[in-house]
Design a protein around this motif. Structure first.
Motif, PDB file in Angstrom:
ATOM      1  N   VAL A 134     -34.292 -43.293  -4.195  1.00 35.98           N
ATOM      2  CA  VAL A 134     -33.777 -43.199  -2.818  1.00 35.98           C
ATOM      3  C   VAL A 134     -32.354 -43.757  -2.761  1.00 35.98           C
ATOM      4  CG1 VAL A 134     -34.126 -43.890  -0.408  1.00 35.98           C
ATOM      5  CG2 VAL A 134     -36.103 -43.541  -1.887  1.00 35.98           C
ATOM      6  N   HIS A 159     -30.853 -49.807  -3.497  1.00 34.76           N
ATOM      7  CA  HIS A 159     -30.199 -48.513  -3.724  1.00 34.76           C
ATOM      8  C   HIS A 159     -29.024 -48.713  -4.677  1.00 34.76           C
ATOM      9  CE1 HIS A 159     -32.322 -47.217  -0.061  1.00 34.76           C
ATOM     10  NE2 HIS A 159     -31.900 -48.347   0.464  1.00 34.76           N
ATOM     11  N   THR A 297     -33.388 -35.822   4.334  1.00 35.48           N
ATOM     12  CA  THR A 297     -34.065 -36.432   5.486  1.00 35.48           C
ATOM     13  C   THR A 297     -33.387 -36.006   6.779  1.00 35.48           C
ATOM     14  OG1 THR A 297     -34.728 -38.518   6.528  1.00 35.48           O
ATOM     15  CG2 THR A 297     -32.625 -38.557   5.400  1.00 35.48           C
ATOM     16  N   THR A 305     -40.996 -39.429   6.709  1.00 37.54           N
ATOM     17  CA  THR A 305     -40.463 -39.879   5.416  1.00 37.54           C
ATOM     18  C   THR A 305     -41.522 -39.785   4.328  1.00 37.54           C
ATOM     19  OG1 THR A 305     -38.833 -41.305   6.461  1.00 37.54           O
ATOM     20  CG2 THR A 305     -39.475 -41.878   4.210  1.00 37.54           C
ATOM     21  N   ALA A 309     -41.879 -37.381   1.048  1.00 38.56           N
ATOM     22  CA  ALA A 309     -42.071 -37.925  -0.303  1.00 38.56           C
ATOM     23  C   ALA A 309     -43.230 -37.223  -1.015  1.00 38.56           C
ATOM     24  CB  ALA A 309     -42.316 -39.432  -0.234  1.00 38.56           C
ATOM     25  N   THR A 322     -33.444 -38.565  -3.870  1.00 38.84           N
ATOM     26  CA  THR A 322     -33.706 -38.327  -2.442  1.00 38.84           C
ATOM     27  C   THR A 322     -32.892 -39.300  -1.586  1.00 38.84           C
ATOM     28  OG1 THR A 322     -35.433 -39.970  -1.911  1.00 38.84           O
ATOM     29  CG2 THR A 322     -36.143 -37.975  -3.100  1.00 38.84           C
ATOM     30  N   GLU A 323     -32.949 -39.024  -0.274  1.00 39.21           N
ATOM     31  CA  GLU A 323     -32.320 -39.929   0.697  1.00 39.21           C
ATOM     32  C   GLU A 323     -33.382 -40.381   1.703  1.00 39.21           C
ATOM     33  OE1 GLU A 323     -29.244 -37.496   2.470  1.00 39.21           O
ATOM     34  OE2 GLU A 323     -30.706 -36.262   3.547  1.00 39.21           O
ATOM     35  N   LEU A 324     -34.578 -40.675   1.218  1.00 41.87           N
ATOM     36  CA  LEU A 324     -35.682 -41.009   2.130  1.00 41.87           C
ATOM     37  C   LEU A 324     -35.622 -42.467   2.593  1.00 41.87           C
ATOM     38  CD1 LEU A 324     -38.625 -38.979   0.536  1.00 41.87           C
ATOM     39  CD2 LEU A 324     -37.275 -38.444   2.577  1.00 41.87           C
ATOM     40  N   PHE A 325     -34.507 -42.826   3.192  1.00 43.70           N
ATOM     41  CA  PHE A 325     -34.308 -44.223   3.622  1.00 43.70           C
ATOM     42  C   PHE A 325     -34.476 -44.400   5.125  1.00 43.70           C
ATOM     43  CE2 PHE A 325     -30.352 -42.092   4.288  1.00 43.70           C
ATOM     44  CZ  PHE A 325     -29.849 -42.652   5.445  1.00 43.70           C
ATOM     45  N   TYR A 341     -40.573 -49.896  -0.749  1.00 45.77           N
ATOM     46  CA  TYR A 341     -39.322 -49.572  -1.450  1.00 45.77           C
ATOM     47  C   TYR A 341     -39.123 -50.626  -2.520  1.00 45.77           C
ATOM     48  CZ  TYR A 341     -38.059 -46.290   2.294  1.00 45.77           C
ATOM     49  OH  TYR A 341     -38.027 -45.242   3.172  1.00 45.77           O
ATOM     50  N   GLU A 345     -36.518 -47.196  -5.577  1.00 47.87           N
ATOM     51  CA  GLU A 345     -37.406 -46.043  -5.356  1.00 47.87           C
ATOM     52  C   GLU A 345     -38.353 -46.297  -4.181  1.00 47.87           C
ATOM     53  OE1 GLU A 345     -38.904 -43.970  -8.656  1.00 47.87           O
ATOM     54  OE2 GLU A 345     -36.870 -43.925  -9.459  1.00 47.87           O
TER      55      GLU A 345
END
Ligand code: MUC
Ligand code: MG
Length: 369
Positions: A134, A159, A297, A305, A309, A322-325, A341, A345
């Motif tokens: 992420v 990150h 996202t 989210t 995933a 990914t940008e699943l933040f 998190y 990841e």
């Protein structure tokens, strides 16, 4: 079979203003759908978008109204159909509304996977990874603040890849901002930019050349949604990865872009795709066309989210991560146990369905009355 189909708008302030070319977000409005069945299952879905109508064609309010007015009554007449037949009937009777369709589909798949006692990814073809990388999006609007934010993220091991939101300033100023951050973080930290369709083709040629020379790794949606020809020419002209985001609206547009060599990377978003299954289809088209994948996202909360995933965990290759933040940008937690998190990841749950439990008391406090 369906006892209730409930929708809610949940307002949560962001940890800081999130500045994009299309909107500045200070609060995110989550659109959540809760479907309960007569035999005791509860499924959740999410249809969140960005900046009201600033980003897409569906607003939180229109999604809620359309689900309450059209989807929910129709769904109640479909008792007895299986999941595939239900989705076919919804698609036949309701045009467009990809975000709303995604939320309903997510809730139905959550229920289906719980019935089968499997994590949702297992009924989407099967999980190939137990966590997804992420990145973090730097969008404070200030170069020094962005550098400090990135350094902190690296230090706490949350990150180590960053996407920068640009497009609201003149090209030269944006390039200066990006390259200052790139220089401060060093050559080993991957920096990507999202222009959110703000550039003309000529601005894009100028900006992309400078960013490519400065060591940036990827350019996201430089030109307008409809301007597929410009995207094709830029993809051919530059070595740097050019990613389609807003112009990618599900399997049909994925096919059109792939046929026209209109991007070297696809940002797959489940809501933009019109559902989790359609997100998987976009992934399959990319694979067949040798287009790299990135898990996008709509700055959803934890429901959208984790649903995303589950989808991205089934992709054979996820070259750009990914940008699943989304949940990390919000000031309030709406799950009983927060998403996990760790080590750069997001970890996928192993329990059945989406694998999350909503804190409904919290939702009652945060939802728009
Ligand atoms: C977009 O265009 O990619 C995703 C991350 C973020 O900061 O904004 C979104 C939308
Ligand atoms: Mg984007």
């Amino acid at each position: 079979m369906y006892k209730s189909i409930e929708t809610m708008l949940v307002e949560i302030p962001t940890i800081r203003p999130h500045k994009m070319a299309v909107a500045t977000m200070q609060t995110q409005t989550l659109v959540l759908v809760k479907i309960s069945t007569d035999d005791g299952f509860v499924g959740w879905g999410e249809a969140t978008t960005i900046g009201g109508l600033g980003y897409g064609e569906e607003s939180p309010e229109s999604v809620k109204t359309n689900i309450d007015t059209y989807f929910a009554p129709l769904l109640k007449t479909l008792a007895g159909l299986n999941f595939a037949q239900t989705m076919r009937a919804l698609k036949k009777n309701i045009n467009g509304n990809r975000f709303a369709k995604c939320a309903i589909q997510t809730a139905l798949l959550d229920i289906q996977a719980q019935r089968l006692g499997l994590p949702l990814s297992e009924i989407l073809g099967g999980r190939l990874r137990d966590s997804v990388p992420v990145l973090w999006v730097l969008a404070s609007g200030n170069t020094e603040k962005d550098i400090a934010e990135a350094q902190k993220m690296i230090e706490i091991k949350r990150h180590n890849v960053f996407k920068l939101k640009i497009g609201s300033r003149p090209v030269e100023e944006d390039v200066e901002h990006v390259l200052a951050i790139k220089k401060a973080l060093g050559k080993d930290v991957s920096i990507r930019v999202d222009v959110n369709r703000a550039w003309s083709e000529l601005e894009a040629i100028k900006g992309i050349q400078l960013l490519q020379d400065g060591g940036v790794d990827l350019i996201e949606q430089p030109c307008g949604i409809e301007n597929l020809d410009a995207m094709r020419r830029l993809t051919r002209r530059f070595d740097i990865a050019i990613m389609a985001d807003e112009s990618l609206m599900g399997p049909n547009s994925a096919y059109q872009i792939a046929r026209n060599n209109g991007a070297s990377v696809f940002a797959v978003k489940v809501a933009q795709s019109g559902g989790l299954i359609e997100g998987c289809e976009v992934g399959k088209i990319a694979k067949l066309a040798n287009i790299d994948l990135y898990g996008g996202t709509m700055l959803e909360g934890p429901v959208g989210t984790i649903a995303s995933a589950h989808v991205f965990s089934t992709f054979e290759s996820l070259a750009y991560g990914t940008e699943l933040f989304g949940p990390l940008l919000l000031t309030e937690e709406i799950l009983k146990t927060p998403l996990q998190y760790q080590n750069f990841e997001l970890v996928l749950p192993t329990t059945a369905g989406l694998g999350i439990e909503l804190d409904e008391d919290k939702l009652d406090r945060l939802r728009r009355q």
